[in-house]
Structure formats: C-alpha cells, structure tokens
Design a protein around this motif. Structure first.
Motif, PDB file in Angstrom:
ATOM      1  N   GLY A   1       0.845  -1.186   0.000  1.00  0.00           N
ATOM      2  CA  GLY A   1       0.000   0.000   0.000  1.00  0.00           C
ATOM      3  C   GLY A   1       0.874   1.227   0.000  1.00  0.00           C
ATOM      4  N   ALA A   2       0.799   2.014  -1.065  1.00  0.00           N
ATOM      5  CA  ALA A   2       1.697   3.160  -1.208  1.00  0.00           C
ATOM      6  C   ALA A   2       0.952   4.479  -1.176  1.00  0.00           C
ATOM      7  CB  ALA A   2       2.490   3.044  -2.522  1.00  0.00           C
ATOM      8  N   GLY A   3      -0.241   4.485  -0.541  1.00  0.00           N
ATOM      9  CA  GLY A   3      -0.956   5.737  -0.344  1.00  0.00           C
ATOM     10  C   GLY A   3      -0.420   6.465   0.875  1.00  0.00           C
TER      11      GLY A   3
ATOM     12  N   THR B   1       3.065   5.602   2.826  1.00  0.00           N
ATOM     13  CA  THR B   1       4.102   6.627   2.778  1.00  0.00           C
ATOM     14  C   THR B   1       4.525   7.033   4.181  1.00  0.00           C
ATOM     15  OG1 THR B   1       3.208   7.433   0.675  1.00  0.00           O
ATOM     16  CG2 THR B   1       4.685   8.912   1.859  1.00  0.00           C
TER      17      THR B   1
ATOM     18  N   ASP C   1       2.366  -1.422  -4.733  1.00  0.00           N
ATOM     19  CA  ASP C   1       1.046  -0.857  -5.009  1.00  0.00           C
ATOM     20  C   ASP C   1       0.903  -0.711  -6.516  1.00  0.00           C
ATOM     21  OD1 ASP C   1      -1.338   0.764  -5.183  1.00  0.00           O
ATOM     22  OD2 ASP C   1      -0.960   1.439  -3.143  1.00  0.00           O
TER      23      ASP C   1
ATOM     24  N   TYR D   1      -0.927   1.371  -7.940  1.00  0.00           N
ATOM     25  CA  TYR D   1      -1.108   2.797  -8.191  1.00  0.00           C
ATOM     26  C   TYR D   1       0.170   3.546  -7.829  1.00  0.00           C
ATOM     27  CZ  TYR D   1      -6.034   1.669  -8.706  1.00  0.00           C
ATOM     28  OH  TYR D   1      -7.220   1.136  -9.135  1.00  0.00           O
TER      29      TYR D   1
ATOM     30  N   ALA E   1       3.058   5.550  -6.203  1.00  0.00           N
ATOM     31  CA  ALA E   1       3.384   5.718  -4.785  1.00  0.00           C
ATOM     32  C   ALA E   1       3.234   7.173  -4.369  1.00  0.00           C
ATOM     33  CB  ALA E   1       4.799   5.232  -4.518  1.00  0.00           C
TER      34      ALA E   1
ATOM     35  N   GLY F   1      -1.214   6.994  -4.125  1.00  0.00           N
ATOM     36  CA  GLY F   1      -1.950   5.746  -4.082  1.00  0.00           C
ATOM     37  C   GLY F   1      -3.197   5.816  -4.949  1.00  0.00           C
ATOM     38  N   HIS F   2      -4.222   5.065  -4.554  1.00  0.00           N
ATOM     39  CA  HIS F   2      -5.436   4.952  -5.356  1.00  0.00           C
ATOM     40  C   HIS F   2      -6.339   6.179  -5.237  1.00  0.00           C
ATOM     41  CE1 HIS F   2      -9.376   2.485  -6.178  1.00  0.00           C
ATOM     42  NE2 HIS F   2      -9.123   3.347  -7.120  1.00  0.00           N
TER      43      HIS F   2
ATOM     44  N   GLN G   1      -5.136  10.373  -6.572  1.00  0.00           N
ATOM     45  CA  GLN G   1      -4.449  10.517  -7.850  1.00  0.00           C
ATOM     46  C   GLN G   1      -4.458  11.978  -8.317  1.00  0.00           C
ATOM     47  OE1 GLN G   1      -5.927   7.398 -10.659  1.00  0.00           O
ATOM     48  NE2 GLN G   1      -7.028   6.695  -8.842  1.00  0.00           N
TER      49      GLN G   1
ATOM     50  N   GLY H   1      -5.336   0.557   2.903  1.00  0.00           N
ATOM     51  CA  GLY H   1      -6.237   1.659   2.574  1.00  0.00           C
ATOM     52  C   GLY H   1      -7.604   1.178   2.132  1.00  0.00           C
TER      53      GLY H   1
END
Length: 691
Positions: free
Chosen positions: A13-15, A19, A44, A46, A48, A51-52, A55, A219
């Motif tokens: 998860g890179a949202g 982070t 992820d 999406y 980094a 994230g999703h 955007q 997330g």
C-alpha cells in the motif's frame, strides 16, 4: 539497533499510510555501523505517494472534506524521531505559492494561487502534495537505505521458516528507484533476534519477494456487493439498464450517464456531492452568484435529472465556517480526557451509552445554549447570565455520573428559554422526521429550505447555536477516539452504541461537505436538475417496464397535512440508470482483495468477533489484532509476528480510521488522537528496526 546486519521489509500500500510507514522507517533508521542496511519494498499498482484515492490527475471537482490547515503525513510531535524531509500540507501549500515547483501543472498552480489555509483543496492537489513529499524523502535517503517500488498488486503473503534471502527487487514504477535492492541476508522484524521466519510476498506480475517483515497499509479496498446490490446489477445486465455499484468516484466513467434522462442516486453523504459535481459542472453547467449573494445554476443541457435518495431524505449537514478545525468558542466541560482517565483510575471499563454519551450530550447542550445566550439574547426570557448559571448548576454536579441530568436541566430550560429555541439534538440529524409530503414538489421545497438554512448557519460560524452544538460533538469525537481505542469500552456498547447508532448520527452532522455544496444543491433544485425521493426509500426493479424504481412511504401523490402518515404514499420514481453514491464497504470479510482473501483463507489473519449484550458473537469490520504495534491474530489466536496492520483494517480496534492524520493547529486543544496514524506508523517502524 541489535546485531542484525540487514533488514528487508515490504510495505503493501503506497498511499498516505504506506508513505507514513516509509517516512517513519527513514526517520528512525540509526545504523550502528556501515555494514548495516535497510531495504524497503513498496508495493502498489497505483503510483506511490497518492496511491489509489489521491491521484493527481483526477477531476478537480472532487474536494477534500478538510481544510488546507488540517492534513499532514509528516508528524510534528517532538517526542517522535525528527523527519528527514517533508512538511504539512499547509506548509507545502505556502511554499508552492511563493516558489512553485517547476513540475506543477497549470491547473495546480491556478488552484494554489486561489487556495487559502481555510479553503477546501481538491483531492488532486493533495495527491500532488503526497507525491512531492515522497520525492523529498527519496532525495534524502539515509546511508544504508535502499527502496524499490513495485507497480503491482500483492496477491499473497505467507510466513516462511527460512531466513530472508537476497534478490527479488521488482521493477521500479513511475518513481525513480532509490538504490539497487541487493542486500545481505539477515534477521527479520525486531532486529537483533538472530535468524527468524520471514515472509514470501507474491505479486500479480509474477514477482516473488522474500522479506523479514510486512506492513499491511492497504487503505480503501474494493468490496464485494451485497445481496441486494447483486440483484440490481444482475437485473441491469438482463434488462439493458445502467447500474454503477459503490466505487471511488475517480474510477467511474461518468460519460455512461445519459443526458436529459432521470438517474436514481442512492446515498447523500460525501460521495453524493462528487456525483452531483460530475453530472452538473462536469458537464459544462455553471453556478452564478446573484446580487443578493445567492447562487443560481445555468444548465448546459447535458445534465441528467438527478433523483437523490437516502435514509434520512437529506444530505449531511455542511461544515461551519471556522478559522480552525475545531470551533474556538467551544471547549469540552464533561467529556474531557481527564474524565476518561477517571474511569480507568477506579477500575471501570466504560460503556458508550451508559457512561460516555451522557457526558458528550451535556457538552453539546452547553455549547448550544451558551452560544444562544451570547448570539441571540432575545431567546432567553430572563437574563443570559442568570440562565447560564442556573443551567450550569443543574448540569455540573453530575459531570462524572449517569444520573439523569435532564431531570434537573429540563425545568431550567422551561423557565428561561422561549418556545421555538429549544434544542432537539438527535433531531438535528433527521430534519424530515415526523413529516410526510403530499407531493414531490412539497418535498423538494422542504429539502431546499433545509439546505438554505443549513448554509446560512454555516456562514454564521461560531455565532450559530446549532453549529456549535455540532462543534462540541466534533471535539468529542477526538476524545472518544482515544477513549474507545484498544478495547477501551465494552464489546456490547461498541456494537450497539458507538457503531450501532452514534457513528451514523455524528457523521451526518459533523462530517459533511463545505457549505458551498449545500448552496449549490439548493440551486440545482431550483433549476429542476435535482429532485428528491424522500426518507426511508425502497428500491426495486420493474421488470415489465424495464426500469429501476424508488419510492418513499412518506411522499405520495395525495394531499398531506405535514404529519407522519397523512400523505397518500405511492408516487414511484423510475429510471433506466442507478448510481450507488456510497463508498465500498470497509469490512475485511467482504473486501474483494485477493491478498486479504488469501490471508483469511489460510488463517494468518481473522476478523474480530465481539459479543452482543445477548451473548451472541458478531463479526465486526476489522481485523483482530494484538496491541502496539498492531499485529494480526491468526485463526488459532496466535500473533503473526513480523506482520503489521495500519489504517482502515483496524476499524474494530480504533474508531474513525478513515480520518487522516491531523496537523497541529496554531491554537486550540491538541488531542492525543490527532496524529494517531502517524504514531502507529512510528511504532511499526521502530519495531521493525528493533528500536
């Protein structure tokens, strides 16, 4: 540090939450020698940083639900390790206004030029902040740290009895790879313990990573449809209708909605205003301010007819215009952090309805009447000071008990407050309760009047009694988040009280959009672009007509006298298109995540069960975890060491997990829950590093 020569960890998860874990790992990294290394795999599909959800390329009509001064992913707590880089969103906003980054788009520069600390930014701009923060972190990696980004979805995580091994670095995504990813073999989470079981992490691009520890910062996840939603979707496929299930608004193809035709929209929470914006301004319509300050809407002709429905029949109340996140005119007198601590001191594990709500209820009542006495003294039969003293005397003696304080407060209100100015706190969340409507026009007029009045009250800010009662609830939420976390209240009251009724009640009052949205919606009603279904709507499919239908029992085609049940119910609205203006369900058991499905099926994690007052087990929304740092419990109750959970999947241990980290305000109270996510990320990072 311990004796471990290298550590390799995966953040899935890179949202914002992922982070934050990365940021805390960098901030806490303190190698004892040059041979010690830390490698971080960030996974992820999406980009980094954003994230999703965040955007940067999404529509700028999607606004955040908090003002610029609120959010951050960089902690400001001096007790935590100092960040290696980064700012709060508001600090970043100011820097970009003075010295804009060359990479900013023209749209981003334009928004920044107009955006003040008290304005509501677009989600796209917040995504740009998240990306910028990540870029700053990568440009200042401490010695010995490497990071690889894997633009893929994790599909499996399985413990292995083998120690972590080199290799497995994925292909970098659209962010530059920091470091090579080639590291020495070593121990896992909780460094210094020697050889320890690690994890094999499978990705949907075929990559297999072997790491020492894994952080689940998943997330918002797609969810499986409910039985009713499945039926509606199947009917749409069979009859050639359009059905849009719950989804992130940025993922939806809004061009599918035909112009000039009715569309049923279920849900009038925050997602509703995203739908509203895309189907109006997003299609070329314009809101125009009149000489009187009111808004009117100029249609483009490409809008559908929006038929809006929700259980209450009205949207969330809008936020008051304030200079800070919490109203400065309101301070809690009863539900204080000191009052919460007293329960623990005397060995009481409080229940929500019996112990906590009576305190917060009193705070809301005091906020309302103290504001009323100050801003509308004509509402008080006697002198405002005399009234407030009498009210304080009636309420204060029972500040830390559950004695029915209403029995002493109500006679005071009867004597001092004029009729028409009494507070019905629970009724604020259901403005149409007890009413019926003889026609659709009558309902639309009532909802439009509610919207105009709500926007007027928001503009009054700290001078409006209703908004300050809600402000007390908003303060109270921050205290409750600390009070109820980590099994701080009984299971029974979590299920029946906190999540059973209070959560939806307070969200409808204190989690609403900016006041502008209510003004815009009222303008759309006047322009004939939006109409309402009514409270307690029922949705069906008319197969003979090939249409979705909706009807409210309180809105009919016959005359009504304004009292419940007086209308002749039965006016049915029909449309060939239906939109679920709802977020996907945040329940781990129904999330459509291959990773969670694998972990649940193989017993490495389990949903948390709570017992109702009747003694029946209830499966709750989040994972069952061991406390601090949060690690999931396996199906047999054992702790899955080296596996950590952060954020939304903690919804059965923490309350309000969807709320992002709060930056420290320049004035006003600092609540312990404000930067809870960042503290959780810090705990995880220190545990991984053995600190």
């Amino acid at each position: 540090m311990g004796t471990t020569q290298s550590i390799r960890t995966a953040v899935i998860g890179a949202g914002p939450r992922g982070t934050s874990v990365l940021e805390r790992l960098l901030a806490n990294w303190a190698p004892a020698g040059s041979d010690q290394t830390l490698h971080i795999d960030v996974i992820d599909p999406y980009p980094a940083g954003p994230g999703h959800v965040w955007q940067p390329g999404q529509s700028r009509l999607y606004l955040m639900n908090t003002q610029s001064f609120y959010p951050t992913i960089v902690p400001q707590d001096k007790e935590l390790a100092r960040p290696v880089a980064g700012y709060t969103f508001d600090q970043w906003r100011e820097i970009q206004r003075r010295h804009p980054d060359a990479a900013l788009t023209a749209e981003e520069r334009d928004e920044l030029a107009r955006l003040s600390a008290a304005d509501f930014p677009s989600r796209a701009l917040y995504g740009r902040y998240l990306r910028s923060t990540l870029e700053q972190l990568l440009s200042r990696l401490p010695a010995g740290v490497t990071v690889d980004f894997h633009p893929a979805a994790a599909t499996s995580v399985r413990p292995t009895t083998a120690p972590a091994i080199p290799g497995g670095a994925g292909v970098a995504g659209d962010l530059p790879t920091a470091g090579s990813g080639a590291i020495a073999s070593g121990a896992g989470a909780g460094a210094g313990t020697g050889v320890k079981a690690g994890f094999d992490v499978g990705l949907d691009d075929g990559t297999q990573l072997t790491v020492d520890s894994v952080v689940l910062a998943l997330g918002h996840l797609e969810a499986r449809l409910s039985a009713e939603q499945h039926k509606l979707q199947a009917a749409a496929a069979e009859l050639g209708l359009i059905y849009l299930p719950p989804a992130a608004p940025a993922d939806v193809d809004w061009t599918r909605i035909p112009a000039g035709k009715p569309v049923l929209v279920r849900g009038m929470g925050l997602n509703f205003f995203d739908v509203m914006g895309q189907l109006t301004e997003g299609r070329g319509g314009r809101f125009v301010a009149g000489d009187d300050g009111g808004l009117s809407y100029l249609p483009s002709g490409r809008e559908p007819l929006i038929l809006a429905a929700s259980r209450r029949g009205t949207p969330y109340r809008t936020k008051a215009t304030l200079s800070g996140y919490y109203p400065a005119a309101v301070s809690l007198r009863y539900l204080t952090e000191r009052a919460i601590a007293k329960f623990a001191e005397i060995g009481i594990r409080p229940s929500f309805d019996h112990d906590l709500w009576p305190l917060l209820h009193r705070d809301a009542v005091w906020a309302y009447y103290s504001t009323l006495a100050r801003s509308q003294p004509e509402a008080i039969v006697t002198g405002p000071e005399e009234f407030l003293q009498a009210l304080d005397d009636a309420m204060h003696p029972h500040a830390h008990s559950t004695v029915r304080w209403e029995d002493t407060a109500d006679p005071v209100l009867d004597v001092h407050v004029r009729p028409g100015f009494r507070l019905d706190l629970l009724g604020l969340a259901a403005p149409l309760a007890g009413r019926s409507f003889g026609s659709r026009d009558e309902l639309d007029a009532a909802v439009a009047a509610y919207l105009v009045d709500d926007a007027r009250r928001s503009a009054l800010g700290e001078d409006d009694p209703v908004k300050m009662a809600i402000g007390a609830l908003h303060h109270g939420r921050a205290v409750l988040k600390t009070a109820v976390a980590d099994r701080g209240i009984t299971d029974e009251s979590w299920v029946a009280g906190l999540r059973g009724w209070f959560e939806s009640f307070v969200e409808g009052l204190a989690s609403g959009p900016p006041a502008l949205r209510a003004e815009q919606l009222a303008a759309l009603v006047r322009a004939g672009v939006v109409r309402f279904v009514g409270p307690d709507p029922k949705f069906t499919v008319d197969r003979a007509a090939g249409m979705f239908t909706a009807a409210s029992p309180w809105v009919g085609s016959g005359p009504g006298d304004g009292t419940q049940g007086s209308a002749v119910a039965g006016e049915v609205l029909a449309a060939a298109c239906m939109i679920e203006a709802l977020a996907p369900s945040n329940r781990v058991a129904v999330n459509a995540s291959p990773l969670l499905a694998q972990l649940l099926a193989e017993g490495w994690v389990r949903p948390r069960l709570m017992m109702t007052v009747e003694g029946a087990p209830v499966e709750t929304s989040g994972l069952d975890v061991a406390l601090h740092p949060y690690r999931p419990l396996a199906a047999n109750g054992s702790v899955t060491e080296g596996l950590y959970v952060l954020g939304l999947q903690l919804s059965s241990t923490q309350w309000g997990t969807a709320i992002a980290a709060e930056s420290r305000q320049k004035s006003g109270p600092v609540y312990r829950s404000g930067q809870r996510t960042l503290h959780d990320a810090d705990e995880i990072a220190r545990h991984i590093l053995g600190r």
